[in-house]
Write a protein that holds these residues in place. Structure first.
Motif, PDB file in Angstrom:
ATOM      1  N   LYS A  17       0.875  -1.321  -0.035  1.00 43.99           N
ATOM      2  CA  LYS A  17      -0.078  -0.003  -0.070  1.00 43.99           C
ATOM      3  C   LYS A  17       0.830   1.252   0.043  1.00 43.99           C
ATOM      4  O   LYS A  17       1.773   1.347   0.782  1.00 43.99           O
ATOM      5  N   ARG A  21       0.693   7.873  -5.863  1.00 41.80           N
ATOM      6  CA  ARG A  21       0.400   6.943  -7.246  1.00 41.80           C
ATOM      7  C   ARG A  21       1.789   6.776  -7.804  1.00 41.80           C
ATOM      8  O   ARG A  21       2.084   5.747  -8.326  1.00 41.80           O
ATOM      9  N   ALA A  24       3.687   4.049  -5.980  1.00 44.18           N
ATOM     10  CA  ALA A  24       3.201   2.713  -6.382  1.00 44.18           C
ATOM     11  C   ALA A  24       3.628   2.267  -7.663  1.00 44.18           C
ATOM     12  O   ALA A  24       4.050   1.136  -7.720  1.00 44.18           O
ATOM     13  N   PHE A  25       3.492   2.897  -8.659  1.00 46.39           N
ATOM     14  CA  PHE A  25       3.986   2.688 -10.041  1.00 46.39           C
ATOM     15  C   PHE A  25       5.471   2.362  -9.886  1.00 46.39           C
ATOM     16  O   PHE A  25       5.705   1.505 -10.673  1.00 46.39           O
ATOM     17  N   ALA A  28       5.868  -1.085  -8.417  1.00 49.84           N
ATOM     18  CA  ALA A  28       5.059  -2.259  -9.405  1.00 49.84           C
ATOM     19  C   ALA A  28       6.184  -2.438 -10.489  1.00 49.84           C
ATOM     20  O   ALA A  28       6.275  -3.342 -10.745  1.00 49.84           O
ATOM     21  N   VAL A  37      -1.600  -1.751 -10.153  1.00 51.72           N
ATOM     22  CA  VAL A  37      -1.865  -0.820  -9.154  1.00 51.72           C
ATOM     23  C   VAL A  37      -3.459  -0.719  -9.195  1.00 51.72           C
ATOM     24  O   VAL A  37      -4.082  -0.416 -10.137  1.00 51.72           O
ATOM     25  N   PHE A  45      -3.043   3.548  -2.745  1.00 48.78           N
ATOM     26  CA  PHE A  45      -2.761   2.890  -3.845  1.00 48.78           C
ATOM     27  C   PHE A  45      -2.308   1.351  -3.507  1.00 48.78           C
ATOM     28  O   PHE A  45      -1.171   1.190  -2.829  1.00 48.78           O
ATOM     29  N   TRP A  46      -3.039   0.236  -3.978  1.00 43.68           N
ATOM     30  CA  TRP A  46      -2.639  -1.037  -3.680  1.00 43.68           C
ATOM     31  C   TRP A  46      -1.686  -1.658  -4.909  1.00 43.68           C
ATOM     32  O   TRP A  46      -2.173  -1.804  -6.045  1.00 43.68           O
ATOM     33  N   VAL A  47      -0.732  -2.308  -4.651  1.00 42.85           N
ATOM     34  CA  VAL A  47       0.064  -3.196  -5.464  1.00 42.85           C
ATOM     35  C   VAL A  47      -0.199  -4.316  -5.482  1.00 42.85           C
ATOM     36  O   VAL A  47       0.312  -5.109  -4.316  1.00 42.85           O
TER      37      VAL A  47
END
Length: 65
Positions: A17, A21, A24-25, A28, A37, A45-47
């Motif tokens: 989490k 953004r 997170a990206f 990922a 994402v 934002f969940w990965v």
């Protein structure tokens, strides 16, 4: 057999989490496995893996672009 709600809760608990953004990206994109994402219901934002993202999508969660 695990019901859908339990599976979704397990995915959410295991998700990475991030409040940002961009972070997170960034995370990922550096993972060995292909990751997605998703927009969480906790304003994060969940990965998650692509398989887990498909399960979350069926449950109404949105992909982040």
């Amino acid at each position: 057999m695990v019901n859908t709600n339990e599976k979704i809760q397990r995915i959410i608990k295991a998700a990475y989490k991030f409040e940002s953004r961009e972070l997170a990206f960034s995370f990922a994109n550096r993972c060995i496995k292909s990751m997605a994402v998703m927009l969480g219901d906790d304003e994060n934002f969940w990965v998650v893996t692509l398989a887990d993202a498909a399960v979350l999508e069926k449950a109404g969660y949105e992909w982040v672009k």
